[in-house]
Design an enzyme around this catalytic site. Structure first.
Site, PDB file in Angstrom:
ATOM      1  N   ASP A 239      25.315 -59.193  -8.905  1.00 45.60           N
ATOM      2  CA  ASP A 239      24.216 -59.634  -8.035  1.00 45.60           C
ATOM      3  C   ASP A 239      23.068 -60.068  -8.941  1.00 45.60           C
ATOM      4  OD1 ASP A 239      22.041 -59.811  -6.085  1.00 45.60           O
ATOM      5  OD2 ASP A 239      23.290 -58.594  -4.764  1.00 45.60           O
TER       6      ASP A 239
ATOM      7  N   ARG B 117      18.562 -50.628   5.062  1.00 44.45           N
ATOM      8  CA  ARG B 117      20.025 -50.651   5.141  1.00 44.45           C
ATOM      9  C   ARG B 117      20.696 -50.531   3.774  1.00 44.45           C
ATOM     10  NH1 ARG B 117      17.729 -55.380   5.461  1.00 44.45           N
ATOM     11  NH2 ARG B 117      18.502 -57.136   4.242  1.00 44.45           N
TER      12      ARG B 117
ATOM     13  N   ASP C 294      25.767 -63.012   0.450  1.00 42.81           N
ATOM     14  CA  ASP C 294      24.886 -63.346   1.573  1.00 42.81           C
ATOM     15  C   ASP C 294      24.748 -64.847   1.786  1.00 42.81           C
ATOM     16  OD1 ASP C 294      23.390 -64.112  -0.562  1.00 42.81           O
ATOM     17  OD2 ASP C 294      21.621 -62.915  -0.069  1.00 42.81           O
ATOM     18  N   ASN C 295      25.707 -65.646   1.250  1.00 41.66           N
ATOM     19  CA  ASN C 295      25.595 -67.099   1.440  1.00 41.66           C
ATOM     20  C   ASN C 295      26.984 -67.734   1.416  1.00 41.66           C
ATOM     21  OD1 ASN C 295      26.061 -68.420  -1.448  1.00 41.66           O
ATOM     22  ND2 ASN C 295      25.006 -66.471  -1.715  1.00 41.66           N
TER      23      ASN C 295
ATOM     24  N   THR D 265      28.731 -69.029  -2.075  1.00 42.81           N
ATOM     25  CA  THR D 265      29.443 -67.982  -2.813  1.00 42.81           C
ATOM     26  C   THR D 265      30.743 -67.613  -2.110  1.00 42.81           C
ATOM     27  OG1 THR D 265      27.343 -67.094  -3.614  1.00 42.81           O
ATOM     28  CG2 THR D 265      29.247 -65.638  -3.735  1.00 42.81           C
TER      29      THR D 265
ATOM     30  N   CYS E 295      43.443 -68.477   4.488  1.00 43.60           N
ATOM     31  CA  CYS E 295      42.322 -67.965   3.701  1.00 43.60           C
ATOM     32  C   CYS E 295      41.025 -68.102   4.501  1.00 43.60           C
ATOM     33  CB  CYS E 295      42.237 -68.728   2.371  1.00 43.60           C
ATOM     34  SG  CYS E 295      41.703 -70.445   2.529  1.00 43.60           S
TER      35      CYS E 295
ATOM     36  N   CYS F  68      40.404 -71.617   5.802  1.00 42.38           N
ATOM     37  CA  CYS F  68      41.216 -72.033   6.955  1.00 42.38           C
ATOM     38  C   CYS F  68      40.478 -71.717   8.250  1.00 42.38           C
ATOM     39  CB  CYS F  68      42.539 -71.274   6.984  1.00 42.38           C
ATOM     40  SG  CYS F  68      43.664 -71.653   5.647  1.00 42.38           S
TER      41      CYS F  68
ATOM     42  N   CYS G  72      20.624 -62.827   7.023  1.00 44.33           N
ATOM     43  CA  CYS G  72      19.868 -61.651   7.459  1.00 44.33           C
ATOM     44  C   CYS G  72      18.376 -61.929   7.391  1.00 44.33           C
ATOM     45  CB  CYS G  72      20.224 -60.458   6.585  1.00 44.33           C
ATOM     46  SG  CYS G  72      21.933 -59.915   6.765  1.00 44.33           S
TER      47      CYS G  72
ATOM     48  N   CYS H   2      44.305 -77.156   4.728  1.00 44.36           N
ATOM     49  CA  CYS H   2      43.207 -76.463   4.031  1.00 44.36           C
ATOM     50  C   CYS H   2      43.235 -76.809   2.543  1.00 44.36           C
ATOM     51  CB  CYS H   2      43.326 -74.951   4.211  1.00 44.36           C
ATOM     52  SG  CYS H   2      42.081 -74.039   3.258  1.00 44.36           S
TER      53      CYS H   2
END
Lengths: 262, 74
Positions: free
Chosen positions: A64, A75, A132-133, A136, A175, A178, A190, A247
């Site tokens: 990260d 959280r 979170d995107n 990635t 995957c 797909c 978020c 795909c």
């Protein structure tokens, strides 16, 4: 692995899971020899990594590039006010080492990208997507397919969660791409849409549970399905998946073409 | 002449709707519902129908349709 045995202390530490009939001492030794990459050390990464560290998964790689912010604390339970502005990967690694000094924790303050993907994936038995995107998520999906490494993808927003396992042994189920061919970050994060902390906890717990079952070579419906979790209605829905014939990420010709696992 | 009863399908376990005249395939239902299809996945009776099959998938009476968006939060 054949010559390994658990120490007396390890046996006591892990006794409540070893006593599960399909876990056993052999399963515990298997976990101690496993390496898992966790991409994203936010809410999902906190929860999934804590359970895997607690369960004795031998080697956790944390990735990260972000720092702990005040709005994360409801959280992201491995962090507290003293963690603010610290790198999430380091802060989480420190917490996990306190939780279980017997495992190896390897933090990387980097974003998972095309430049570092091969080295981060090398030798991993499983990858857990806690990012979170979408950029990635798509890249991780493509690299895992190329490397024949299983990918356990979880995501949350609002009161909702989604979970799937892209298993190299079940190519007919397809995957991540797909399922969602062209999502982008306009679909919500978020930061823009909000999220319930306990729903993050629910999804990360399910991720950790399925990760342990995968590492223990126990059956899981998740390799052929998508699990939708609804923290408002308490509904949980399993939807079967099939490979999309066109795909670009999981054509038979792309599977296993990378040597990141060697 | 007996009038043909329109097919009914449920959407996300809540609303049950009648298919508009001419709606036979999944992609036509998504048009009827005015759904932005760029980020969504669709399941019929708990089986995901990939986007390349939406044109071909024929709907039946009492089908249970699930429509949901991709989410990225972690």
């Amino acid at each position: 692995m054949g010559d390994l045995t658990l120490s007396a202390k390890q046996y006591v530490r892990y006794s409540r899971q070893i006593m599960l009939t399909d876990w056993g001492e052999a399963g515990q030794l298997r976990l101690s020899q496993s390496k898992v990459l966790i991409v994203g050390c936010g809410g999902l990464g906190n929860g999934a990594a804590s359970y895997l560290a607690g369960a004795g998964v031998g080697h956790l790689v944390l990735v990260d590039d972000d720092e702990v912010a005040l709005s994360n604390l409801p959280r992201q339970l491995a962090f507290d006010e003293d963690s603010l502005e610290n790198a999430k990967a380091f802060a989480l690694a420190n917490r996990l080492r306190e939780q279980n000094p017997q495992i190896k924790v390897e933090p990387h303050v980097q974003r998972f990208g095309a430049d570092n993907s091969a080295s981060l994936l090398r030798g991993c038995d499983l990858v857990i997507d806690c990012s979170d995107n979408f950029a990635t998520r798509y890249l991780l999906n493509a690299r895992c397919v190329e490397s024949n490494i299983a990918l356990l993808s979880g995501s949350v927003i609002g009161w909702q969660g989604q979970l799937l396992l892209v298993d190299p042994q079940q190519p007919e189920a397809g995957c991540y791409q797909c399922l969602f061919s062209a999502a982008d970050d306009k679909s919500g994060s978020c930061a823009s849409m909000g999220v319930s902390g306990p729903v993050v906890g629910m999804v990360s717990s399910l991720q950790a549970n399925q990760a342990l079952r995968y590492l223990l070579a126990l059956p899981s419906a998740l390799g052929q399905s998508l699990c939708l979790v609804d923290g408002a209605s308490l509904n949980q829905q399993l939807l079967t998946r099939r490979r999309r014939s066109d795909c670009p990420a999981c054509q038979p010709s792309t599977r296993g073409t990378s040597h990141a696992t060697n | 002449m007996q009038q043909i009863k329109p097919l009914r399908v449920s959407i996300n376990q809540h609303n049950t709707i009648e298919l508009s005249p001419g709606v036979e395939h999944l992609h036509e239902l998504l048009e009827q519902l005015s759904i932005d299809t760029s980020h969504v996945a669709v399941a019929v009776n708990n089986h995901i129908i990939n986007q390349d099959m939406w044109l071909l998938h024929v709907l039946k009476d009492n089908d249970q349709i699930s429509v949901f968006g991709a989410i990225a939060g972690g």
